[in-house]
Write a protein that holds these residues in place. Structure first.
Motif, PDB file in Angstrom:
ATOM      1  N   ILE A 122      75.253  57.797  67.189  1.00 15.12           N
ATOM      2  CA  ILE A 122      76.367  57.779  66.226  1.00 15.12           C
ATOM      3  C   ILE A 122      77.009  59.162  65.991  1.00 15.12           C
ATOM      4  O   ILE A 122      78.232  59.277  66.044  1.00 15.12           O
ATOM      5  CB  ILE A 122      75.926  57.102  64.905  1.00 15.12           C
ATOM      6  CG1 ILE A 122      75.774  55.601  65.179  1.00 15.12           C
ATOM      7  CG2 ILE A 122      76.919  57.345  63.784  1.00 15.12           C
ATOM      8  CD1 ILE A 122      75.201  54.813  64.036  1.00 15.12           C
ATOM      9  N   PRO A 123      76.214  60.227  65.779  1.00 11.94           N
ATOM     10  CA  PRO A 123      76.874  61.527  65.563  1.00 11.94           C
ATOM     11  C   PRO A 123      77.720  61.957  66.763  1.00 11.94           C
ATOM     12  O   PRO A 123      78.788  62.564  66.597  1.00 11.94           O
ATOM     13  CB  PRO A 123      75.705  62.484  65.356  1.00 11.94           C
ATOM     14  CG  PRO A 123      74.569  61.628  64.931  1.00 11.94           C
ATOM     15  CD  PRO A 123      74.764  60.325  65.621  1.00 11.94           C
ATOM     16  N   GLY A 126      80.916  59.978  66.873  1.00 12.43           N
ATOM     17  CA  GLY A 126      81.842  60.464  65.854  1.00 12.43           C
ATOM     18  C   GLY A 126      82.761  61.531  66.416  1.00 12.43           C
ATOM     19  O   GLY A 126      83.947  61.593  66.082  1.00 12.43           O
ATOM     20  N   VAL A 127      82.214  62.372  67.275  1.00 17.08           N
ATOM     21  CA  VAL A 127      82.996  63.481  67.815  1.00 17.08           C
ATOM     22  C   VAL A 127      83.893  63.016  68.965  1.00 17.08           C
ATOM     23  O   VAL A 127      85.067  63.377  69.033  1.00 17.08           O
ATOM     24  CB  VAL A 127      82.053  64.612  68.292  1.00 17.08           C
ATOM     25  CG1 VAL A 127      82.842  65.720  68.980  1.00 17.08           C
ATOM     26  CG2 VAL A 127      81.265  65.166  67.105  1.00 17.08           C
ATOM     27  N   LEU A 131      84.664  57.095  64.685  1.00 20.13           N
ATOM     28  CA  LEU A 131      83.757  56.145  64.027  1.00 20.13           C
ATOM     29  C   LEU A 131      84.479  54.868  63.601  1.00 20.13           C
ATOM     30  O   LEU A 131      83.927  54.045  62.897  1.00 20.13           O
ATOM     31  CB  LEU A 131      83.104  56.816  62.818  1.00 20.13           C
ATOM     32  CG  LEU A 131      82.251  58.046  63.162  1.00 20.13           C
ATOM     33  CD1 LEU A 131      81.783  58.745  61.901  1.00 20.13           C
ATOM     34  CD2 LEU A 131      81.049  57.638  64.001  1.00 20.13           C
ATOM     35  N   GLU A 132      85.724  54.736  64.043  1.00 21.68           N
ATOM     36  CA  GLU A 132      86.469  53.530  63.669  1.00 21.68           C
ATOM     37  C   GLU A 132      86.204  52.419  64.699  1.00 21.68           C
ATOM     38  O   GLU A 132      85.168  52.396  65.325  1.00 21.68           O
ATOM     39  CB  GLU A 132      87.962  53.867  63.570  1.00 21.68           C
ATOM     40  CG  GLU A 132      88.269  54.899  62.507  1.00 21.68           C
ATOM     41  CD  GLU A 132      87.895  54.460  61.099  1.00 21.68           C
ATOM     42  OE1 GLU A 132      88.066  53.279  60.778  1.00 21.68           O
ATOM     43  OE2 GLU A 132      87.412  55.304  60.326  1.00 21.68           O
ATOM     44  N   LEU A 211      76.498  52.205  59.458  1.00 22.20           N
ATOM     45  CA  LEU A 211      76.224  53.618  59.734  1.00 22.20           C
ATOM     46  C   LEU A 211      77.443  54.401  60.199  1.00 22.20           C
ATOM     47  O   LEU A 211      77.459  55.623  60.122  1.00 22.20           O
ATOM     48  CB  LEU A 211      75.124  53.743  60.798  1.00 22.20           C
ATOM     49  CG  LEU A 211      73.753  53.196  60.411  1.00 22.20           C
ATOM     50  CD1 LEU A 211      72.763  53.377  61.546  1.00 22.20           C
ATOM     51  CD2 LEU A 211      73.223  53.869  59.151  1.00 22.20           C
ATOM     52  N   MET A 212      78.452  53.717  60.711  1.00 19.20           N
ATOM     53  CA  MET A 212      79.664  54.437  61.136  1.00 19.20           C
ATOM     54  C   MET A 212      80.688  54.308  60.010  1.00 19.20           C
ATOM     55  O   MET A 212      80.325  54.416  58.858  1.00 19.20           O
ATOM     56  CB  MET A 212      80.148  53.872  62.467  1.00 19.20           C
ATOM     57  CG  MET A 212      79.102  54.072  63.563  1.00 19.20           C
ATOM     58  SD  MET A 212      79.484  53.279  65.103  1.00 19.20           S
ATOM     59  CE  MET A 212      80.530  54.480  65.846  1.00 19.20           C
ATOM     60  N   SER A 213      81.950  54.115  60.358  1.00 20.47           N
ATOM     61  CA  SER A 213      82.935  53.926  59.311  1.00 20.47           C
ATOM     62  C   SER A 213      82.683  52.571  58.646  1.00 20.47           C
ATOM     63  O   SER A 213      82.793  51.539  59.287  1.00 20.47           O
ATOM     64  CB  SER A 213      84.331  53.953  59.924  1.00 20.47           C
ATOM     65  OG  SER A 213      85.281  53.740  58.928  1.00 20.47           O
ATOM     66  N   THR A 214      82.308  52.608  57.378  1.00 18.83           N
ATOM     67  CA  THR A 214      81.843  51.399  56.705  1.00 18.83           C
ATOM     68  C   THR A 214      82.976  50.395  56.524  1.00 18.83           C
ATOM     69  O   THR A 214      84.021  50.736  55.960  1.00 18.83           O
ATOM     70  CB  THR A 214      81.256  51.761  55.334  1.00 18.83           C
ATOM     71  OG1 THR A 214      80.313  52.801  55.545  1.00 18.83           O
ATOM     72  CG2 THR A 214      80.566  50.603  54.686  1.00 18.83           C
ATOM     73  N   LYS A 219      80.302  47.009  54.881  1.00 22.22           N
ATOM     74  CA  LYS A 219      80.823  47.494  53.605  1.00 22.22           C
ATOM     75  C   LYS A 219      80.367  46.594  52.463  1.00 22.22           C
ATOM     76  O   LYS A 219      79.985  47.073  51.399  1.00 22.22           O
ATOM     77  CB  LYS A 219      82.355  47.545  53.653  1.00 22.22           C
ATOM     78  CG  LYS A 219      82.981  48.153  52.427  1.00 22.22           C
ATOM     79  CD  LYS A 219      84.469  48.359  52.633  1.00 22.22           C
ATOM     80  CE  LYS A 219      85.096  49.131  51.481  1.00 22.22           C
ATOM     81  NZ  LYS A 219      84.936  48.502  50.186  1.00 22.22           N
ATOM     82  N   ILE A 222      76.779  47.546  51.826  1.00 19.63           N
ATOM     83  CA  ILE A 222      76.654  48.887  51.238  1.00 19.63           C
ATOM     84  C   ILE A 222      77.133  48.881  49.785  1.00 19.63           C
ATOM     85  O   ILE A 222      76.472  49.430  48.901  1.00 19.63           O
ATOM     86  CB  ILE A 222      77.492  49.909  52.051  1.00 19.63           C
ATOM     87  CG1 ILE A 222      76.848  50.147  53.419  1.00 19.63           C
ATOM     88  CG2 ILE A 222      77.690  51.198  51.282  1.00 19.63           C
ATOM     89  CD1 ILE A 222      75.812  51.229  53.462  1.00 19.63           C
TER      90      ILE A 222
ATOM     91  N   ILE B 183      85.683  55.127  54.933  1.00 21.91           N
ATOM     92  CA  ILE B 183      84.389  55.116  54.239  1.00 21.91           C
ATOM     93  C   ILE B 183      83.305  55.563  55.222  1.00 21.91           C
ATOM     94  O   ILE B 183      82.982  54.852  56.177  1.00 21.91           O
ATOM     95  CB  ILE B 183      84.056  53.714  53.687  1.00 21.91           C
ATOM     96  CG1 ILE B 183      85.182  53.198  52.772  1.00 21.91           C
ATOM     97  CG2 ILE B 183      82.728  53.714  52.960  1.00 21.91           C
ATOM     98  CD1 ILE B 183      85.309  53.896  51.456  1.00 21.91           C
ATOM     99  N   LEU B 184      82.759  56.725  54.982  1.00 18.97           N
ATOM    100  CA  LEU B 184      81.659  57.243  55.812  1.00 18.97           C
ATOM    101  C   LEU B 184      80.534  57.641  54.869  1.00 18.97           C
ATOM    102  O   LEU B 184      80.719  58.499  54.001  1.00 18.97           O
ATOM    103  CB  LEU B 184      82.118  58.445  56.633  1.00 18.97           C
ATOM    104  CG  LEU B 184      83.283  58.190  57.602  1.00 18.97           C
ATOM    105  CD1 LEU B 184      83.793  59.491  58.188  1.00 18.97           C
ATOM    106  CD2 LEU B 184      82.835  57.266  58.725  1.00 18.97           C
ATOM    107  N   LEU B 189      78.023  62.795  58.702  1.00 22.68           N
ATOM    108  CA  LEU B 189      79.025  62.056  59.492  1.00 22.68           C
ATOM    109  C   LEU B 189      80.438  62.490  59.113  1.00 22.68           C
ATOM    110  O   LEU B 189      81.287  62.685  59.979  1.00 22.68           O
ATOM    111  CB  LEU B 189      78.898  60.559  59.223  1.00 22.68           C
ATOM    112  CG  LEU B 189      78.067  59.713  60.178  1.00 22.68           C
ATOM    113  CD1 LEU B 189      78.238  58.252  59.854  1.00 22.68           C
ATOM    114  CD2 LEU B 189      78.441  59.982  61.621  1.00 22.68           C
ATOM    115  N   ALA B 196      86.021  66.682  64.346  1.00 19.52           N
ATOM    116  CA  ALA B 196      86.649  65.989  65.478  1.00 19.52           C
ATOM    117  C   ALA B 196      88.084  65.566  65.184  1.00 19.52           C
ATOM    118  O   ALA B 196      88.680  64.829  65.968  1.00 19.52           O
ATOM    119  CB  ALA B 196      85.817  64.762  65.846  1.00 19.52           C
TER     120      ALA B 196
END
Lengths: 264, 353
Positions: A122-123, A126-127, A131-132, A211-214, A219, A222, B183-184, B189, B196
Motif C-alpha cells: 500500500i505505501p 500510494g506513491v 490510493l484512489e 487501508l487505502m483511500s477510504t 468507509k 471505518i 479519506i486516508l 499514508l 506523490a
C-alpha cells in the motif's frame, strides 16, 4: 426389491437426508444466534452488540440506501479488479506451465508473492499508482491473481500425456491441442483458482477500501468503528460475510455447471 | 457412494450432538474469558495506542514516580492496544481498571451509554500541522473545489484537529464544508500521497512534513495545532464512574505520577531520551527526539496541572459535534470527575506555572 420400489426408497432416503442437512443448518444458526444474543446482551459487553441491535441497524442501513450503495461500490471495484486478475492469471499461468523460461523466471516470483501479505504494497502504491480507484483495482488484482496463476499452471501441467499423444497422433495443430485437449483438461483446476480468486478479490476490495483511500464498505466500517457504533459496524461486517458467501456459492454453482460434462 | 456415506454420517446423532456441543462450548469459553489475564496488581491500565515519544510520560511517570505516591505498578501492568473500543472492552471485562486514550473517543463512549468519566488528562497538544503544496498556502484555499484535502474518517484525530484549526483561523466553516476530500486513515499514508502529489493539503505530523518538504519544493505549513489552536485536549485517562467512586485515592496517585512526569521530563532532554529508550518500541533518532522535546517543552504538550476546565471540555465537545462524531455537547461536569485531579495536585504540593 423391484427396481421401481428401490428407486422410490432411494428418493425418499435422499429427501430425508436433505431435510436432516437443512434441519441441522437451521438449528446450528439458531443456536449461534442465541449464544450471540446472550453474549452481546451482557451488561459488560460493549464491543459485541447483540443481534437484537445488529439486525435493526442492518435493516435501517439497507433501507436508507447507505449499505446497498456502499456494497455496490465495493462490488464494482472487486469485479473490475477480478476481471483483470482472471485475464492476467490465466495467461501467466499458461505461460508458466508451457515455457521453461517463464517457469524459471516468473514462477519463483509468483510463489513468493502468493504467500506475501499484499497490504505491504500500500505505501508503494500510494506513491506510484495513487490510493484512489486505480490503486484499489491494482490491490484487488494482485490479491486475486496469484491463486489463479498457481492453479492454472498446475492444471495445464496435469494434462495426461496419453491425451497429448493421442491428439498428436490425430495430427492436431498446436492451437487445436491447446483448445481441445489442454484447456478442457486444465479447466477444473482453473475454475478452482477462479473460485478462490473471487473470495480473495472481495477481501482485497474491502481491505483496499479500509487501508487505502477510504470509501464504500470500507468507509462504512471505518465510520461505524471510529464512532463506536457497534450495531452498525457488525451490520457492515455481516454484509461483507454475506457477500462472500454469495460469491463463493455462486462460483461453486458455476463451477459445477461448467464441469457437468465431466460427470458420468 | 461417498456422497451417500457422508450424508449418513451427517445424520449420526452422536456427530450432531458433538457439533451442537461445539457450537455452545466455544462461545462459552470465549465469554468466560479463558484468554491471557494480566497479573494481579493494584492498578491495570489499558492504553489505546502504542507508546510514542509524545506521550511517554503516561507510562514513565507511574513506573518511576508511582512509589512516591503509594502506587505499586510496573510496565507489565500496562496493556497496549491499537483500538479504543478494544481497550474499553478490556476495562468492562475486568481485565484492566482504567483506559488511556483520545478525549473525543471518551466522549463518544459516554454518548453510547457507558458511564466512563475522565479523571486525568495526559496530552493536550500534538505536533500536527496542515501542510500545503501546489500554491495552497492559506486556510481559505482549502474550500476551493480544486484543492484536494486529505484527512481521516470523521471519528479520527485529524478531522477533529482540522476542525479546531478551521475554528481557530476564524473561517466559520468545518470539515463538512470541504468540497474535495480524500479519506486516508493514517498520517503516514497521507504523507506519502502528499509527496506523490495526490493531494494539495493534508494534516500530518511535523516530522512527516519535514521529510516530505525534502522532496516537495513548494511544501508549506498552512497552520499548526500547537501554535494556532489555543485550547485542545487530545488524550486523557478515564474509568467507569463506579470504579472511580471506590478507588479515588488510587486514581489520584496514578494521576499524580503522570503529572509529575509531565513536569519533570520536559526539563531534562537526557531524561526524556532515557524514558523514550525505555518505553518506546523503536525510538526515533536523537535529532527527531530533540525536535519533539523542544515542542513538548515550548508548547506544553503535556498538562502539568491536570487541567480539564469546563470551557475547554465544551470547546472540544463542540469540535466533535462539528466533526459529526458526537450528537450533542455534554454537560462538562458529567464527563469529568475532578476529585482525583484535585487530590493529585495536593499530593504534588500544588499547581506549577
Amino acid at each position: 426389491m423391484d427396481p421401481v420400489t428401490r428407486k422410490d426408497t432411494w428418493i425418499s432416503q435422499s429427501r430425508k437426508n436433505r431435510i436432516a442437512k437443512w434441519g441441522l443448518r437451521v438449528a446450528s444458526f439458531l443456536v449461534f444466534l442465541a449464544v450471540w444474543q446472550w453474549y452481546g446482551a451482557k451488561p459488560e459487553m460493549f464491543a459485541v452488540a447483540p443481534p437484537s441491535q445488529v439486525f435493526p441497524a442492518f435493516y435501517e442501513a439497507m433501507l436508507s440506501g447507505e449499505l446497498p450503495k456502499a456494497a455496490a461500490g465495493t462490488l464494482y471495484t472487486m469485479a473490475v479488479g477480478y476481471l483483470l486478475a482472471v485475464v492476467v492469471g490465466i495467461v501467466v499461468g499458461f505461460g508458466i506451465a508451457v515455457s521453461v523460461w517463464a517457469r524459471n523466471t516468473i514462477e519463483p516470483i509468483v510463489n513468493a508473492a502468493y504467500s506475501a501479505p499484499m497490504a505491504l504494497l500500500i505505501p508503494i502504491l500510494g506513491v506510484y499508482i495513487g490510493l484512489e480507484f486505480q490503486g484499489r483495482l491494482f490491490l484487488v488484482m494482485v490479491w486475486a491473481v496469484f491463486v489463479i496463476i498457481v492453479n492454472t499452471a498446475a492444471g495445464v501441467r496435469e494434462t495426461p500425456p496419453s491425451l497429448m499423444e493421442m491428439a498428436q497422433s490425430f495430427g492436431l495443430n498446436p492451437w487445436s491441442i491447446y483448445r481441445k485437449v489442454i484447456f478442457p483438461s486444465a479447466l477444473p483446476y482453473i475454475l478452482v483458482g477462479l473460485r478462490l480468486g473471487a473470495g480473495r478479490a472481495l477481501r482485497g476490495a474491502v481491505t483496499a477500501e479500509i487501508l487505502m483511500s477510504t470509501t464504500n464498505l470500507g468507509k462504512f466500517l471505518i465510520d461505524a468503528g471510529s464512532t463506536f457504533n457497534m450495531p452498525k459496524l457488525l451490520a457492515g461486517i455481516m454484509l461483507v460475510i454475506l457477500l462472500g458467501l454469495v460469491i463463493i456459492q455462486g462460483a461453486e454453482y458455476l463451477e459445477q455447471r461448467i464441469l457437468s460434462w465431466r460427470r458420468v | 457412494m461417498t456422497s451417500l456415506l457422508n450424508k449418513t454420517k451427517a445424520r449420526d446423532p452422536v456427530r450432531v450432538a458433538r457439533r451442537l456441543a461445539a457450537l455452545f462450548i466455544i462461545p462459552v469459553i470465549l465469554a468466560t474469558g479463558c484468554g491471557e489475564r494480566v497479573a494481579d496488581s493494584a492498578l491495570r491500565v489499558a492504553i489505546t495506542s502504542p507508546t510514542q515519544p509524545s506521550y511517554v510520560e503516561t507510562i514513565y511517570g507511574p513506573v518511576h514516580y508511582g512509589a512516591e505516591f503509594g502506587l505499586n505498578i510496573t510496565a507489565d501492568d500496562f496493556r497496549i492496544f491499537d483500538s479504543h473500543a478494544t481497550a474499553t472492552q478490556t476495562v468492562l471485562a475486568g481485565q484492566a481498571d482504567i483506559v488511556g486514550g483520545s478525549f473525543v473517543s471518551h466522549l463518544i463512549i459516554r454518548e453510547r451509554g457507558l458511564d466512563f468519566k475522565m479523571f486525568c488528562p495526559f496530552v493536550n497538544m500534538d505536533d500536527f500541522v496542515m501542510a500545503g503544496r501546489n500554491g495552497v498556502t492559506e486556510v481559505e484555499q482549502l474550500f476551493d473545489p480544486d484543492t484536494r484535502v486529505a484527512i481521516d474518517s470523521p471519528g479520527g484525530a485529524s478531522g477533529v484537529i482540522l476542525n479546531a484549526m478551521l475554528q481557530a483561523a476564524g473561517t466559520g466553516k468545518t470539515i463538512a464544508d470541504l468540497p474535495n476530500v480524500r479519506i486516508l486513515e493514517s498520517s503516514a499514508l497521507r504523507s506519502s500521497v502528499f509527496v506523490a502529489d495526490g493531494v494539495d493539503a493534508t494534516v500530518i505530523h511535523l516530522t512527516q512534513f519535514k521529510q516530505a518538504a525534502e522532496q516537495v519544493s513548494d511544501a508549506v505549513i498552512i497552520t499548526t495545532l500547537y501554535k494556532d489552536v489555543p485550547v485542545f485536549i487530545k488524550e486523557a485517562f478515564a474509568a467507569p464512574a463506579s470504579w472511580l467512586e471506590e478507588n479515588l485515592e488510587l486514581a489520584a496517585s496514578f494521576c499524580a505520577s503522570v503529572l509529575k512526569a509531565a513536569r519533570e521530563l520536559p526539563r531534562d532532554f537526557d531524561l526524556f531520551v532515557s524514558a523514550v529508550n525505555e518505553f518506546v518500541g523503536v525510538p526515533p533518532s536523537e535529532a527527531m527526539l530533540r525536535e519533539t522535546f523542544d515542542l513538548i517543552s515550548q508548547y506544553e504538550f503535556w498538562p502539568k496541572n491536570g487541567d480539564l476546565e469546563p470551557e475547554a471540555i465544551t470547546q472540544m465537545a463542540k469540535m466533535a459535534v462539528l466533526s459529526g462524531v458526537l450528537e450533542e455537547v455534554p454537560d462538562p461536569t458529567e464527563v469529568v470527575d475532578r476529585r482525583p485531579i484535585n487530590r493529585a495536585l495536593e499530593l504534588l504540593g500544588g499547581r506549577v506555572e
